[in-house]
Design a protein around this motif. Structure first.
Motif, PDB file in Angstrom:
ATOM      1  N   ASP A 275       0.823  -1.315  -0.091  1.00 25.19           N
ATOM      2  CA  ASP A 275       0.034  -0.077  -0.013  1.00 25.19           C
ATOM      3  C   ASP A 275       0.929   1.303  -0.059  1.00 25.19           C
ATOM      4  O   ASP A 275       1.853   1.541   0.763  1.00 25.19           O
TER       5      ASP A 275
ATOM      6  N   ASP B 145      -0.945   4.252  -0.641  1.00 21.60           N
ATOM      7  CA  ASP B 145      -1.729   5.420  -0.498  1.00 21.60           C
ATOM      8  C   ASP B 145      -1.676   5.920   1.084  1.00 21.60           C
ATOM      9  O   ASP B 145      -1.931   7.284   1.291  1.00 21.60           O
TER      10      ASP B 145
ATOM     11  N   SER C  97      -3.796  10.691   6.046  1.00 23.04           N
ATOM     12  CA  SER C  97      -4.218  10.208   4.691  1.00 23.04           C
ATOM     13  C   SER C  97      -5.611   9.560   4.834  1.00 23.04           C
ATOM     14  O   SER C  97      -5.894   8.613   3.784  1.00 23.04           O
TER      15      SER C  97
ATOM     16  N   LYS D  30     -11.192   6.555   3.466  1.00 27.86           N
ATOM     17  CA  LYS D  30     -10.521   5.049   3.453  1.00 27.86           C
ATOM     18  C   LYS D  30     -11.353   4.279   4.607  1.00 27.86           C
ATOM     19  O   LYS D  30     -12.056   4.980   5.540  1.00 27.86           O
TER      20      LYS D  30
ATOM     21  N   ASP E 280      -9.153  -0.766   4.454  1.00 28.57           N
ATOM     22  CA  ASP E 280      -7.664  -0.413   3.792  1.00 28.57           C
ATOM     23  C   ASP E 280      -6.526  -0.413   4.853  1.00 28.57           C
ATOM     24  O   ASP E 280      -5.536  -0.429   4.626  1.00 28.57           O
TER      25      ASP E 280
END
Length: 271
Positions: free
Chosen positions: A133, A135, A141, A146, A188
């Protein structure tokens, strides 16, 4: 006739007393068998884990075992009780356990319901993602819708709700369920304390990674019945001894060292 009435009364008294005596033997803080019941997690590698052979391992388990020894209970006299985050106060209040050592953050809200001794470990909330990952790099973030997983009744879950309202928070009963959801792509990231996440990452090398800097300070304490000052003093003395004789550091090295966390100095007890 009189003697018959006495015999009937005696039988009734025995019948009423029997369930009460059985209940007393099954009490949370040990019964006539001389055992102590201690609450911990069963699904957190490096902290509180029930192994396939039924044995227990982890830093919290070693801390509990040391404290129990100082209270007069050998390891074979410990009965372990699984203590999910949302059930910890209830287990203590109902007398189902003598004390709980289960990544249990000391908070003002919890201190209204139970008493604590600690902290015996200081950590901070962090994030675990899949190893590939790119991202998610930290807490900021997460705001991009998410899907984040934490455990119901936990301090990390409440912090996300309070501080990061733009995150889609999924709350499961256990962190192992969150880890499975992360593995299969249903969420996520997983958030909880760094030491917990590091244990899961170490259990599956190359599958997950920790990202960002910890964004809280969590003080882990041993929870016990509210205002049981006698037991509180005994547990405090046991933890002080564990930290001073090197057992605390040895337990940390054994259980959390493999996860790559540097061994800190034992924290000063505040409660």
């Amino acid at each position: 006739m009189t003697s018959l009435r006495y015999r009937v009364a005696a039988v009734l008294a025995l019948a009423l007393a029997l369930p009460l005596s059985l209940t007393a033997c099954g009490g949370g803080s040990g019964g006539d068998d001389g055992k102590i019941v201690i609450g911990t997690k069963f699904d957190q590698p490096g902290l509180g884990l029930k192994n396939p052979d039924g044995t227990m391992s982890g830093f919290d388990v070693d801390v509990s075992t040391y404290v129990a020894k100082e209270l007069g209970y050998s390891p074979d006299k410990i009965e372990w009780k699984e203590s999910p985050s949302a059930q910890r106060e209830t287990l203590i209040q109902n007398g189902q356990v003598t004390f709980i050592t289960a990544t249990y953050s000391i908070t003002d809200a919890r201190k209204e319901k139970v008493s604590f001794v600690g902290p015996y470990l200081v950590t901070g909330q962090s994030l675990l993602v899949k190893a590939d990952d790119t991202d998610i790099t930290g807490a900021d973030s997460l705001q991009n819708n998410k899907k984040l997983c934490s455990v119901s009744g936990s301090t990390p879950a409440q912090r996300i709700k309070d501080t990061y309202p733009g995150v889609q928070l999924q709350q499961y009963d256990t962190y192992s369920a969150c880890i499975e959801a992360l593995k299969n792509g249903a969420i996520d990231a997983v958030t909880t304390d760094e030491v917990i996440l590091a244990g899961y990452a170490a259990q599956s090398p190359g599958t997950f990674k920790l990202v960002g800097q910890p964004f809280s300070q969590e003080n882990y304490g041993i929870g016990l019945k509210k205002d049981d000052t006698d037991l509180q003093k005994k547990i405090s003395a046991a933890l002080t001894k564990m930290e001073s004789d090197g057992s605390w550091q040895a337990a940390f090295d054994k259980n959390l060292g493999p996860a790559g966390i540097p061994t800190p100095a034992p924290p000063a007890l505040a409660t």
